[in-house]
Design an enzyme around this catalytic site. Structure first.
Site, PDB file in Angstrom:
ATOM      1  N   ALA A 126      -5.155   0.067  12.106  1.00  0.00           N
ATOM      2  CA  ALA A 126      -4.525   1.352  12.380  1.00  0.00           C
ATOM      3  C   ALA A 126      -5.328   2.171  13.376  1.00  0.00           C
ATOM      4  CB  ALA A 126      -4.376   2.126  11.078  1.00  0.00           C
ATOM      5  N   TYR A 129       3.848   5.328  23.543  1.00  0.00           N
ATOM      6  CA  TYR A 129       4.735   5.341  22.389  1.00  0.00           C
ATOM      7  C   TYR A 129       6.150   5.651  22.875  1.00  0.00           C
ATOM      8  CZ  TYR A 129       4.944   5.879  17.303  1.00  0.00           C
ATOM      9  OH  TYR A 129       5.159   5.696  15.976  1.00  0.00           O
ATOM     10  N   GLY A 183      -5.463 -11.956   1.914  1.00  0.00           N
ATOM     11  CA  GLY A 183      -5.921 -11.438   0.635  1.00  0.00           C
ATOM     12  C   GLY A 183      -5.645  -9.954   0.520  1.00  0.00           C
ATOM     13  N   GLY A 242       0.833  -1.201   0.000  1.00  0.00           N
ATOM     14  CA  GLY A 242       0.000   0.000   0.000  1.00  0.00           C
ATOM     15  C   GLY A 242       0.862   1.242   0.000  1.00  0.00           C
ATOM     16  N   THR A 272      -3.746  -3.520   9.178  1.00  0.00           N
ATOM     17  CA  THR A 272      -2.922  -3.491  10.393  1.00  0.00           C
ATOM     18  C   THR A 272      -3.694  -3.014  11.620  1.00  0.00           C
ATOM     19  OG1 THR A 272      -2.234  -1.267   9.837  1.00  0.00           O
ATOM     20  CG2 THR A 272      -0.754  -3.044   9.201  1.00  0.00           C
ATOM     21  N   SER A 318       1.235   8.463  10.048  1.00  0.00           N
ATOM     22  CA  SER A 318       1.812   8.157   8.733  1.00  0.00           C
ATOM     23  C   SER A 318       0.885   8.581   7.608  1.00  0.00           C
ATOM     24  CB  SER A 318       2.057   6.658   8.635  1.00  0.00           C
ATOM     25  OG  SER A 318       0.814   5.976   8.775  1.00  0.00           O
ATOM     26  N   PHE A 378       1.480   9.113   3.815  1.00  0.00           N
ATOM     27  CA  PHE A 378       1.965   8.072   2.900  1.00  0.00           C
ATOM     28  C   PHE A 378       1.221   6.750   3.005  1.00  0.00           C
ATOM     29  CE2 PHE A 378       5.566  10.755   4.302  1.00  0.00           C
ATOM     30  CZ  PHE A 378       5.730  11.469   3.127  1.00  0.00           C
ATOM     31  N   THR A 383       4.690   2.052   4.565  1.00  0.00           N
ATOM     32  CA  THR A 383       5.145   2.670   5.816  1.00  0.00           C
ATOM     33  C   THR A 383       5.224   1.675   6.979  1.00  0.00           C
ATOM     34  OG1 THR A 383       2.878   3.293   6.331  1.00  0.00           O
ATOM     35  CG2 THR A 383       4.245   4.943   5.225  1.00  0.00           C
TER      36      THR A 383
END
Lengths: 584, 619
Positions: free
Chosen positions: A244, A504, A298, A162, A242, A230, A233, A165
Site C-alpha cells: 500500500a 490515478y 500466508g 482484512g 498489497t 481507504s 476501513f 477494501t
C-alpha cells in the site's frame, strides 16, 4: 476472552457497514425531494450538508436524469446464498481449538467481495456468486498458526480477509476451487502490542484498521503517518499484502519503508527476521516476498512499524494552474528539488470541476461574495480558461516555522509555472473528495451511472502523454461500445517520486440503454490498462494485481520473474492452502 | 481497416465535383485574396516558423545526437550544433500566406488553361476536414507529376483546410527563384540520399516529428519517393512513414491519420519527357529557365484531372496487435532507436497497403483501355473492332473493380473518338485504321536508330497509360499466366506457379508482401464470377467461354515476361564476370533495344538479386 458462537461478534464493523456499497450505512449521498444532493450521517465534514451544484454537475456530466433511477435490491436475499460446503472435521477441530467460527450467510457474503465495480454491481442486483463456506476469527498469532495447521491437515482453502477494501478482485472465491473455502478474518487481531519510544517503533497486530491504529497512536502522541485513501476501513495486514501507499508518503514513506519487522504464518511455518535492525544485508530482503504477496503465501499476523511524534502543525493549501501541462511541470520541479510537501496532488480540469460540484451551500453572503471575487480574479484578471485550469492540493506537516518556510518554497516554484495560490479551503476539499468518492459511486449507481478508479506509476517524461492517451482511449472505447453519453474520464497525479509519478484515473459513464453495462465497463477498463502499459505505465502503483490484472503479470515482470515468484509459492505453500488465486 | 473486401467490385466510391467550374466564373484575384480560415487541429499548439526551428534545435533528441556526433568526430558540440542549424536552414519551409495567395492566383490561371476540369471527391474533403480536427494528419498523394503537390496545396486552400508542409526533393532548390517560392508555400527540402549521416537524419526526423506533434500542419510526402515515370505505382519507401508513425508508437500522440490521395491525369504533363528518360535520355535538371521554356505545355489540352481523397487510415488501428508499443518503455524516448524487425515489417506492409489504396482510387479514363488494346495490336486495329473490344474490356475492367470514368449517356464510338483526339500525338488514324505511331513530321535525315527511338518513345508513352490499369488486371493475369505455364489443372500446381510469378514480379508491381494466398483467392474469385473459371476443391478448370479473357490477361503480362526474359538472356549470354551496376542498363539496352525501359530493367535486376539468381559483389 472470545465468544464461541459468534454471529454477533462477526464484528461491530459489519453491523454498521453497508452490505452492498461503500462504507458506513449511515453515510450516503442522496438527492432529496427538492432534487438537491445531500450527504447523510454525522461522520464527515460533508455530513448533513446540502451540495447545491452536485445535481447540475451530475446531470450535465453523465446525461443522467433524476427521474431515471436504478435502485439496489434493499436487502440480502438469503436464499440466493448457496449452502456452505463444509469440511466438517476441520470445523470440528477449529471449534475444539476454541476458535470462533461462523457459516451464517450474511457473514459469508460480507467477506466474499472487495469493491470492484462488478462485485458491488452484482450485490446491488442481489446476485451472489461463490462465497466462502466458513468464516473464522483468530484473535492472535497463535490462533492463526493453529488455523493454518488445521487447514493443511484437512486440505481446505484459506482466504485472508482484512478490511475488505480490495479493488483487484483479490477477495473473490476462485470459481475452480472445489475445496471448502475458509475466510480468515483478521479483524479481532487489532491490538497495539507495544510501543518502543526509544526506537520509535510500534508492534501491532495485523488486523488493526487504519483509523484505529492512527487514533490509538495519536492518544500516545504518535502516528505512523500512513494514510491510504481507504484508511477508514483497510487493515495493516492488507497494506503489507498489497504494498500500500499512503497519501503522506513523502514524509513517512510507503508501507515498505515503514515496516521494520513482519511476522507471517505460512503452511511451512512462521517467517520472520531475527532482529529489529533498521536495514540488513542478508541476501534478498525476505520482507519483499511478503509485501505484495496478496494472501497467496500466508497470513501476516504482527508487524513492527516505525512511528513518529504527531506533527506540531498541519496546513492545507492549493494552487491553480492555467493548464494541466503547467501543473505537471511544477510537480516535476518540486520532485526535482525534493521539496514535496507531505502530500501534493494535481487534479485535471474535469476533476477540478467535480470538486467544485461538491462545494456545500455557503453560509454567508460574504463567503459567496469572496468566492465570486476569487473566480473573477482567476478567470478574468489572470486570464485562466475555466475549461483548462487545474488545481494542485497540498498538505504540509511539521513544526510551524518549517511548514511556513516550506510552503513559501513550494508556492515560489508554482509561481514559476504560472500557478496561483488558491487557498486552504480548496486544498482541504480536494482531500475530502478522495474519502467521499467511493460514496459518490453508490449515488451514481442509483441513477444508471457506473464507474471506478484505477492507478499506475510512470516516469516523469511520460506523465502527460499517458494521461492524455488513457483518457482519450476511454472516451473512444466507450463510444465504440455504444455508450450513449461521453464518459467522465479524468485523472490526477497523486504522488511524486524522484523518477516519476503515480497517476490515478476516475472513469464513469451512464449505462442507460446498455444490456450488459458491467461487461462494457470491464472491456473499457481492460483497454485503458493496455493503453497504460503501452505508454510506459506500470500495472499497478498500489492497488495490486489480484485476479483482475493477473493476465499482465508475465509481461510486467518477465517470465523468469514470474517463475521466481511461482517457485516461492511452490515451496511455501505446495498444497495451495492459500488458494485465493491472486497474482500468479 | 486496410483489409480488402473479398468483393472488390462492390467497393463504393464517392462522386466527383469539378472545382474549376467556379474558377471560370469569378475573379481569380479576389479568390486568391479571400479570407482564408482553415479548420484547425483541436490540439494545435500555435507556433511560428522561427519558433519551430528553435524547438527542433533544442529538442532532447537532437541535443542527444549532437553530443553523440561530437564525441565521435571530435568536433565541439557548438560546432556540430551549428552544422545542425545550417542543415535545418537548408531544409525548413517558410510558409507565408502571401506566397500561397500568389500561387493560388497563378495556378488558377494555369489550371484553367491546362485542364478541362479538376474533379475532387467532396466527401473526401469533408472526411479530411473532420480528420484534421481530431488528430495530426499525414497526406500521402500518389506521384505522377510535378503538378501533384501544387494541386494538393491549391485544393486544400480552396476548401479551407490547413495548408500542408511538403517533403520535397532537394532538386527543386537549384531552381533559384522557384525553389524559394515553393519553400514559402510550405515545401521543405530533403537531400536525396543521406544514408549514414546521423546528424542530417536527426534534424530531418525531429523537424517532421515536431510539426506533427504540435499539429502544426498536415505533413505531406510521397510514399513512392519520386515521380513514377511509368504511371505504375512504385515500391513504397518506409523512412518517412516510420518518422510520422513514431510519435504514435512512443505515445506522444494518441493517433495519426494517414490520408491516401490518388491523383490521376488524363494526360500527364511530363508524358514524353518520361519516355525519353526511360530510354536513357537524362532528366533535364530542374531549373527556372527550364521551367520557363516548358511554358509551351500551357498551350496544350491535358483533359481532366481527378483527385480522390481516400478514407483516413488511423495509425492506431493499423498498428493494433502488430506493434507492441511497450517496446519503447525501456529507453528514454529521445534516444534514436532503429526500428525493430517487427516494426520494419509492419511499416513495409502498411506502406504497400497505402499504395494499394492509392491505386484503387485512381480514376481511369477510356483512353487507358484503348492504349492497352493498341499496345497488344502493334499493327493497329480497325476502328470498329477497337470500339467493340474497348467496350468488352470496359465491362471486364468494371467487373474487376476498376474506377473507370466513362461518360454516361454517350455512345462508345463517341467516347473513343474523343479519346483518340486528345491523344492524337501518339497515334495515327487513317481510313478507319488506328495505329500507334509518331505523328510528328518525320525529319529529313532520320537515321534508322532515331526512327526506332521515336517509335520506342511512343510505345513507352502509350504503355504509361496501360500501366494505369495494370493493378486491376494484375492478380487475374498472374493466375492466367500461371494456368498457362503450370501445365496442370491441380490447384496446388497453379498456386505454386502463381506464387513464383508473383514473387518474380514483386519489384515490378505493388504486391503486398505476405498476401500471396489472398491474392490468389481474389484472382480465382474474380475469374470465377466472370464465368472464366470453375474453381473446385483441388482443381481449377477453364470454362469454354473463358478463352478470350484468359488470352487477354496473358497478353497483359506478356511485355513484362518478355522483358524479364531479355534481361535473363543477357545475363546468361553476354555478361563478363565484372559487370557493374552502372553499365548494366546501357548494356541491356543495346542488347535488345526495343521497348525496354530502364525501369523494367532495374526491377528485373532487383528481382533476380532478391531471388538470389544474381549475386552482387562489392568492389
Amino acid at each position: 476472552m472470545l465468544l464461541q458462537n459468534s454471529t454477533c461478534r462477526a464484528s461491530e464493523g459489519q453491523e454498521i457497514m453497508k452490505w452492498n456499497g461503500w462504507g458506513y450505512s449511515d453515510s450516503r449521498f442522496l438527492f432529496n425531494k427538492k432534487g438537491q444532493a445531500e450527504f447523510t450521517g454525522k461522520r464527515y465534514r460533508l455530513s448533513g450538508l446540502i451540495l447545491p451544484s452536485l445535481k447540475d454537475w451530475f446531470e450535465g456530466t453523465f446525461g443522467a436524469n433524476l427521474q431515471h433511477r436504478s435502485p439496489a435490491t434493499p436487502s440480502l436475499n438469503l436464499s440466493a446464498v448457496a449452502p456452505p460446503h463444509l469440511n466438517q472435521p476441520f470445523v470440528e477441530d477449529l471449534k475444539a481449538a476454541g476458535l470462533s467460527v461462523s457459516h451464517d450467510p450474511e457473514d459469508r457474503v460480507f467477506r466474499a467481495h472487495g469493491h470492484c465495480l462488478h462485485e458491488v454491481f452484482a450485490l446491488r442486483e442481489g446476485r451472489i456468486g461463490r462465497v466462502p463456506d466458513v468464516v473464522v476469527w483468530p484473535s492472535c498469532h497463535n490462533d492463526v498458526e493453529k488455523i493454518v495447521e488445521l487447514a493443511c491437515k484437512h486440505n481446505v482453502c484459506l482466504i485472508p480477509y482484512g478490511g475488505g477494501t480490495s479493488v483487484s478482485s483479490a477477495l473473490e472465491c476462485p470459481r475452480e476451487e472445489t475445496r471448502s473455502i475458509v475466510s480468515l478474518d483478521t479483524s479481532q487481531m487489532n491490538r497495539i502490542l507495544w510501543i518502543d519510544e526509544k526506537n520509535l517503533t510500534a508492534h501491532v497486530e495485523a488486523g488493526i484498521i487504519g483509523q484505529d491504529l492512527e487514533r490509538q497512536l495519536n492518544e500516545r502522541g504518535y502516528c505512523t503517518g500512513h494514510e491510504p485513501d481507504s484508511m477508514e476501513f483497510s487493515s495493516l495486514g492488507g497494506w503489507v499484502a498489497t504494498r500500500a501507499s499512503g497519501m503522506k508518503k513523502n514524509i513517512y514513506g510507503n508501507i515498505e519503508d515503514l515496516v521494520v519487522h513482519i511476522k507471517m504464518v505460512t503452511p511451512r511455518g512462521v517467517i520472520e527476521k531475527s532482529c529489529l535492525g533498521p536495514r540488513m544485508s542478508t541476501g534478498p530482503d525476505i520482507h519483499h516476498f511478503i509485501l505484495g504477496s496478496e494472501g497467496t503465501l500466508g497470513v501476516v499476523t504482527e508487524v513492527t512499524l516505525k512511528i513518529r511524534p504527531i506533527p506540531e502543525y498541519q496546513k492545507y493549501g492549493s494552487v491553480v494552474f492555467p493548464n494541466f501541462q503547467q501543473g505537471v511541470a511544477c510537480l516535476r520541479e518540486v520532485a526535482r528539488q525534493r521539496c514535496a510537501p507531505a502530500s501534493i496532488r494535481l487534479m485535471d480540469n474535469e476533476q477540478f470541476q467535480f470538486g467544485h460540484a461538491l462545494k456545500p451551500q455557503v453560509s454567508s453572503i460574504f463567503t459567496s461574495f469572496l468566492d465570486g471575487l476569487k473566480k473573477f480574479y482567476i478567470t478574468k484578471f489572470k486570464g485562466f480558461d475555466p475549461h483548462h485550469l487545474c488545481v494542485a492540493t497540498l498538505l504540509f506537516e511539521g513544526d510551524r516555522g518549517k511548514v511556513l518556510q516550506h510552503e513559501k518554497q513550494v508556492y515560489d516554484i508554482a509561481a514559476k509555472f504560472g500557478g496561483l495560490a488558491a487557498g486552504e479551503d480548496n486544498g482541504q476539499r480536494g482531500y475530502m473528495l478522495t474519502f467521499v468518492i467511493a460514496y459518490l459511486r453508490d449515488l451514481g449507481m442509483d441513477y444508471y451511472v457506473i464507474g471506478e478508479s484505477f492507478e499506475t506509476s510512470v516516469p516523469w517524461d511520460r506523465v502527460l502523454d499517458l494521461c492524455r492517451n488513457v483518457k482519450e482511449r476511454i472516451v473512444r472505447e466507450c463510444k465504440e461500445r455504444g455508450v450513449q453519453f461521453p464518459p467522465l474520464s479524468t485523472c490526477r497525479v497523486t504522488q511524486t517520486y524522484d523518477a516519476g509519478a503515480c497517476v490515478y484515473f476516475y472513469f464513469a459513464f451512464n449505462y442507460r440503454g446498455l444490456s450488459d453495462p458491467v461487461h462494457i465497463y470491464e472491456q473499457v477498463e481492460h483497454a485503458a490498462r493496455e493503453e497504460i502499459l503501452a505508454n510506459g505505465g506500470s500495472l499497478s502503483h498500489h492497488h495490486g494485481v489480484g485476479k483482475l490484472r493477473k493476465e499482465w503479470m508475465k509481461e510486467s515482470v518477465s517470465g523468469v520473474g514470474l517463475g521466481m515468484l511461482k517457485s516461492v509459492k511452490e515451496y511455501v505453500d505446495p498444497q495451495n492452502i492459500f488458494g485465493n488465486g491472486n497474482l500468479l | 481497416i486496410l483489409s480488402y473486401p473479398r468483393h472488390p467490385v462492390l467497393k463504393k466510391r464517392d462522386d466527383f465535383e469539378d472545382v474549376l467550374e467556379e474558377r471560370r466564373r469569378s475573379s481569380d484575384l479576389r479568390y486568391a485574396l479571400r479570407c482564408y480560415t482553415p479548420t484547425l487541429y483541436k490540439g494545435l499548439v500555435p507556433c511560428k516558423v522561427s519558433m519551430l526551428k528553435s524547438i527542433v534545435l533544442q529538442s532532447d533528441h537532437l541535443q542527444c545526437v549532437i553530443k553523440q556526433v561530437s564525441s565521435e568526430s571530435g568536433d565541439s558540440t557548438e560546432c556540430v550544433a551549428e552544422e545542425a542549424s545550417l542543415i535545418l536552414d537548408e531544409m525548413a519551409h517558410r510558409m507565408q500566406l502571401s506566397t500561397v495567395r500568389f500561387f493560388v492566383f497563378t495556378l488558377s490561371k494555369a489550371f484553367k488553361r491546362l485542364f478541362r476540369s479538376v474533379c475532387v471527391n467532396e466527401e473526401g474533403i469533408q472526411r479530411l476536414q473532420q480528420a484534421v480536427q481530431e488528430h495530426p494528419v499525414v497526406l500521402l498523394p500518389s506521384h505522377r507529376s510535378y503538378m501533384d503537390f501544387l494541386m494538393m496545396s491549391y485544393l486544400l486552400y480552396m476548401f479551407d483546410l490547413p495548408l500542408p508542409v511538403i517533403a520535397a526533393g532537394m532538386d527543386f532548390m537549384s531552381m533559384k527563384f522557384i525553389g524559394e517560392m515553393l519553400r514559402m508555400s510550405g515545401a521543405f527540402f530533403i537531400r536525396r540520399s543521406f544514408g549514414g549521416d546521423k546528424l542530417y537524419w536527426a534534424v530531418f526526423s525531429e523537424y517532421v516529428k515536431t510539426m506533427l506533434r504540435k499539429g502544426y500542419a498536415p505533413i505531406e510526402f510521397f510514399l513512392e519517393g519520386t515521380r513514377s515515370r511509368t504511371c505504375k505505382s512504385l515500391t513504397p519507401k518506409t523512412g518517412l512513414l516510420n518518422i510520422v508513425m513514431e510519435p504514435f508508437f512512443k505515445g506522444e500522440l494518441f493517433d495519426v491519420s494517414l490520408v491516401p490521395v490518388s491523383i490521376s491525369y488524363e494526360r500527364v504533363l511530363e508524358e514524353s519527357l518520361y519516355a525519353r528518360e526511360l530510354l536513357g535520355v537524362p532528366k533535364p535538371k530542374e531549373s527556372t529557365s527550364g521551367l520557363l521554356k516548358a511554358r509551351r505545355v500551357l498551350s496544350e489540352d491535358y483533359g481532366s484531372m481527378h483527385v480522390y481523397f481516400g478514407h483516413p487510415v488511423s495509425v492506431r488501428s493499423l498498428a493494433e496487435g502488430k506493434i507492441k508499443r511497450s517496446q519503447y518503455n525501456l529507453l528514454p524516448r529521445y534516444i534514436p532507436q532503429k526500428p525493430s524487425v517487427d516494426t520494419h515489417e509492419f511499416l513495409n506492409d502498411a506502406a504497400f497497403r497505402l499504395v494499394r489504396i492509392q491505386e484503387e482510387n485512381m480514376v481511369l479514363k477510356p483512353w487507358v483501355l484503348i492504349a492497352t488494346l493498341l499496345l497488344q495490336n502493334p499493327d493497329g486495329m480497325d476502328l470498329s473492332s477497337l470500339t467493340e473490344q474497348t467496350d468488352w474490356l470496359r465491362h471486364l475492367a468494371l467487373a474487376f473493380g476498376a474506377f473507370l470514368d466513362w461518360p454516361d449517356h454517350e455512345a462508345c464510338s463517341e467516347v473513343i473518338s474523343c479519346s483518340l483526339a486528345l491523344h492524337r500525338r501518339l497515334l495515327s488514324v487513317s481510313a478507319g485504321h488506328v495505329q500507334l505511331s509518331v505523328t510528328d513530321a518525320p525529319q529529313v535525315e532520320t537515321t534508322p536508330e532515331e526512327a526506332v527511338f521515336q517509335r520506342a518513345v511512343v510505345v513507352l508513352s502509350c504503355a504509361s497509360y496501360r500501366n494505369q490499369i495494370l493493378h486491376v488486371f494484375l492478380r487475374p493475369a498472374l493466375l492466367a499466366v500461371a494456368m498457362q505455364s503450370a501445365n496442370s489443372s491441380r490447384k496446388d500446381d497453379i498456386y505454386n506457379c502463381f506464387n513464383f510469378l508473383r514473387n518474380m514480379f514483386s519489384n515490378e508491381f505493388i504486391l503486398c508482401p505476405g498476401d500471396s494466398v489472398q491474392d490468389f483467392e481474389e484472382a480465382c474469385y474474380l475469374l470465377m464470377k466472370r464465368g472464366v473459371l470453375q474453381v473446385l476443391e483441388h482443381e481449377i478448370v477453364m470454362s469454354a467461354s473463358g478463352q478470350s479473357t484468359l488470352a487477354f490477361l496473358c497478353s497483359v503480362l506478356e511485355p513484362f515476361l518478355q522483358g524479364y526474359q531479355v534481361v535473363c538472356r543477357y545475363l546468361c549470354e553476354e555478361t563478363n564476370e565484372n559487370l557493374t551496376e552502372k553499365e548494366f542498363i546501357p548494356a541491356v539496352r543495346s542488347f535488345c533495344f526495343v521497348s525496354l525501359s530502364s525501369d523494367l530493367q532495374k526491377n528485373a535486376l532487383a528481382a533476380l538479386l532478391r531471388l538470389k539468381a544474381v549475386r552482387k559483389v562489392k568492389v
